[in-house]
Design a protein around this motif. Structure first.
Motif, PDB file in Angstrom:
ATOM      1  N   VAL A  91      62.670  72.895  48.156  1.00 40.64           N
ATOM      2  CA  VAL A  91      63.263  73.651  49.221  1.00 40.64           C
ATOM      3  C   VAL A  91      63.693  72.691  50.341  1.00 40.64           C
ATOM      4  O   VAL A  91      62.715  72.328  50.799  1.00 40.64           O
ATOM      5  CB  VAL A  91      62.562  74.909  49.384  1.00 40.64           C
ATOM      6  CG1 VAL A  91      63.371  75.385  50.561  1.00 40.64           C
ATOM      7  CG2 VAL A  91      62.262  75.726  48.351  1.00 40.64           C
TER       8      VAL A  91
ATOM      9  N   ARG B 183      61.693  69.562  54.122  1.00 44.66           N
ATOM     10  CA  ARG B 183      61.540  70.081  52.632  1.00 44.66           C
ATOM     11  C   ARG B 183      60.407  70.297  52.375  1.00 44.66           C
ATOM     12  O   ARG B 183      59.238  69.612  52.995  1.00 44.66           O
ATOM     13  CB  ARG B 183      62.207  69.033  52.014  1.00 44.66           C
ATOM     14  CG  ARG B 183      61.418  67.605  52.063  1.00 44.66           C
ATOM     15  CD  ARG B 183      62.171  66.700  51.066  1.00 44.66           C
ATOM     16  NE  ARG B 183      61.823  66.483  49.796  1.00 44.66           N
ATOM     17  CZ  ARG B 183      62.190  65.739  48.746  1.00 44.66           C
ATOM     18  NH1 ARG B 183      63.475  64.880  49.033  1.00 44.66           N
ATOM     19  NH2 ARG B 183      61.910  65.817  47.591  1.00 44.66           N
TER      20      ARG B 183
ATOM     21  N   ILE C  90      69.626  76.234  53.659  1.00 46.50           N
ATOM     22  CA  ILE C  90      68.664  75.793  52.785  1.00 46.50           C
ATOM     23  C   ILE C  90      69.360  75.745  51.540  1.00 46.50           C
ATOM     24  O   ILE C  90      70.041  76.517  50.834  1.00 46.50           O
ATOM     25  CB  ILE C  90      67.803  77.069  52.824  1.00 46.50           C
ATOM     26  CG1 ILE C  90      66.810  76.722  54.265  1.00 46.50           C
ATOM     27  CG2 ILE C  90      66.625  76.870  51.740  1.00 46.50           C
ATOM     28  CD1 ILE C  90      65.865  77.747  54.408  1.00 46.50           C
TER      29      ILE C  90
ATOM     30  N   PHE D 204      68.079  74.481  47.325  1.00 49.22           N
ATOM     31  CA  PHE D 204      67.308  73.767  46.260  1.00 49.22           C
ATOM     32  C   PHE D 204      67.522  72.446  45.859  1.00 49.22           C
ATOM     33  O   PHE D 204      68.653  71.892  46.197  1.00 49.22           O
ATOM     34  CB  PHE D 204      67.221  74.763  44.962  1.00 49.22           C
ATOM     35  CG  PHE D 204      66.794  76.285  45.612  1.00 49.22           C
ATOM     36  CD1 PHE D 204      65.710  76.277  46.181  1.00 49.22           C
ATOM     37  CD2 PHE D 204      67.410  77.275  45.155  1.00 49.22           C
ATOM     38  CE1 PHE D 204      65.278  77.729  46.778  1.00 49.22           C
ATOM     39  CE2 PHE D 204      67.288  78.692  45.740  1.00 49.22           C
ATOM     40  CZ  PHE D 204      66.136  78.809  46.274  1.00 49.22           C
TER      41      PHE D 204
ATOM     42  N   PRO E 185      71.308  78.986  48.859  1.00 47.28           N
ATOM     43  CA  PRO E 185      70.429  78.011  48.450  1.00 47.28           C
ATOM     44  C   PRO E 185      71.017  77.382  47.043  1.00 47.28           C
ATOM     45  O   PRO E 185      70.722  76.460  46.443  1.00 47.28           O
ATOM     46  CB  PRO E 185      69.200  78.798  48.407  1.00 47.28           C
ATOM     47  CG  PRO E 185      69.087  79.466  49.418  1.00 47.28           C
ATOM     48  CD  PRO E 185      70.558  80.326  49.369  1.00 47.28           C
TER      49      PRO E 185
ATOM     50  N   LEU F  46      65.471  82.908  48.211  1.00 49.42           N
ATOM     51  CA  LEU F  46      64.106  82.018  48.232  1.00 49.42           C
ATOM     52  C   LEU F  46      62.993  83.215  47.658  1.00 49.42           C
ATOM     53  O   LEU F  46      62.270  82.741  46.994  1.00 49.42           O
ATOM     54  CB  LEU F  46      63.927  81.848  49.788  1.00 49.42           C
ATOM     55  CG  LEU F  46      64.156  80.540  50.744  1.00 49.42           C
ATOM     56  CD1 LEU F  46      63.932  80.427  51.966  1.00 49.42           C
ATOM     57  CD2 LEU F  46      63.812  79.325  49.953  1.00 49.42           C
TER      58      LEU F  46
ATOM     59  N   ARG G 133      59.330  73.454  42.728  1.00 52.37           N
ATOM     60  CA  ARG G 133      60.841  73.492  43.106  1.00 52.37           C
ATOM     61  C   ARG G 133      60.843  72.997  44.604  1.00 52.37           C
ATOM     62  O   ARG G 133      59.950  73.321  45.615  1.00 52.37           O
ATOM     63  CB  ARG G 133      61.376  74.791  43.236  1.00 52.37           C
ATOM     64  CG  ARG G 133      62.838  75.138  43.722  1.00 52.37           C
ATOM     65  CD  ARG G 133      63.233  76.497  43.347  1.00 52.37           C
ATOM     66  NE  ARG G 133      63.090  76.966  42.087  1.00 52.37           N
ATOM     67  CZ  ARG G 133      63.972  76.621  41.106  1.00 52.37           C
ATOM     68  NH1 ARG G 133      65.093  76.145  41.579  1.00 52.37           N
ATOM     69  NH2 ARG G 133      64.074  77.206  39.685  1.00 52.37           N
TER      70      ARG G 133
END
Ligand SMILES: [Zn+2]
Length: 260
Positions: free
Chosen positions: A101, A93, A80, A82, A215, A14, A99
């Motif tokens: 997440v 989210r 989590i 992407f 992620p 992140l 982007r």
């Protein structure tokens, strides 16, 4: 449950991808988490810049501009990712720097916008040392493993890494905490740090009962290296035993030869 190495793996991803970005949108899933996100937390989100992504124990902390932090906990099985991952169980989210997440949480035990509870020292910090641990265990009749899992004693250690560290330190998980010697406490500190560092390097642990992915969708590789957890034979070659009684709700594996 994601433990310190898994949460740290998420934190690094992140931090790499969204630090310095402004949150332009967010959405809360349906159904949401068991404990709703406080509206106060949500109202400050849009337009805030993510200054950094930090971790305390198993908690992720998004440090936001305007002096505001968003604290998240992945719960029992949260993750989590992407934007590429499928939509099931997305409870929350946000979009930052273009982007998306997403926080997935099939069992809904995760939390966003919660307050940080009182936590013990970070296991990888200098504050987690033999003196500290000996003091924390002294006089306690609980099992030593239960104390390691107590987040007020040390932050971020869960079932997998407590099991591993106790094995490497030669201490049975069911041993009365107060009966741990100074030398053993020193050894246990070293092993906790070592097992966590190794797991962070491997990107965390992914097992059948802990389907962790980072992620970017990559599984952790530490499961290939556990010495006891999820095994029949220990790394020592001895047959492992499970504790007669559960500790913090679960039986625990140990080597009856190497652990005292
Ligand atoms: Zn053994």
């Amino acid at each position: 449950m994601p433990e310190l190495p898994e949460v740290e793996t998420v934190r690094r991803a992140l931090d790499r991808r969204v630090r310095g970005r402004v949150i332009t949108a967010y959405r809360v899933g349906r159904p949401a988490f068991n404990r709703p996100i406080p509206t106060r937390a949500l109202s400050r989100l849009k337009g805030s810049r993510i200054e950094s992504v930090e971790r305390r124990g198993k908690y992720l902390i998004l440090r936001l501009s305007r002096g505001w932090d968003l604290v998240c906990h992945l719960g029992m099985s949260g993750s989590i990712s992407f934007d590429s991952v499928e939509e099931n169980h997305v409870r929350f989210r946000f979009t930052a720097g273009g982007r998306i997440v997403k926080m997935h949480d099939p069992r809904r035990f995760g939390r966003v916008g919660c307050a940080l509870p009182k936590l013990g020292p970070e296991p990888l910090s200098a504050g987690f040392n033999a003196d500290y641990l000996l003091g924390a265990l002294r006089g306690r009749s609980a099992a030593v493993k239960a104390c390691l899992l107590d987040q007020a004693v040390v932050a971020g250690v869960g079932n997998i890494y407590a099991t591993e560290a106790l094995y490497h330190a030669g201490i049975r998980p069911q041993r009365r905490a107060g009966a741990v010697s100074r030398a053993e406490a020193a050894r246990l500190c070293v092993e906790v740090k070592q097992v966590l560092r190794r797991a962070i390097r491997m990107g965390g642990t992914t097992l059948q009962d802990q389907a962790f992915k980072d992620p970017e969708g990559r599984p952790g590789r530490f499961s290939l290296r556990t010495a006891v957890y999820g095994r029949k034979l220990g790394a020592c070659g001895h047959e492992l035993k499970a504790t007669n009684r559960p500790i913090s709700g679960r039986t625990s594996l140990y080597c009856p030869v190497c652990q005292r």
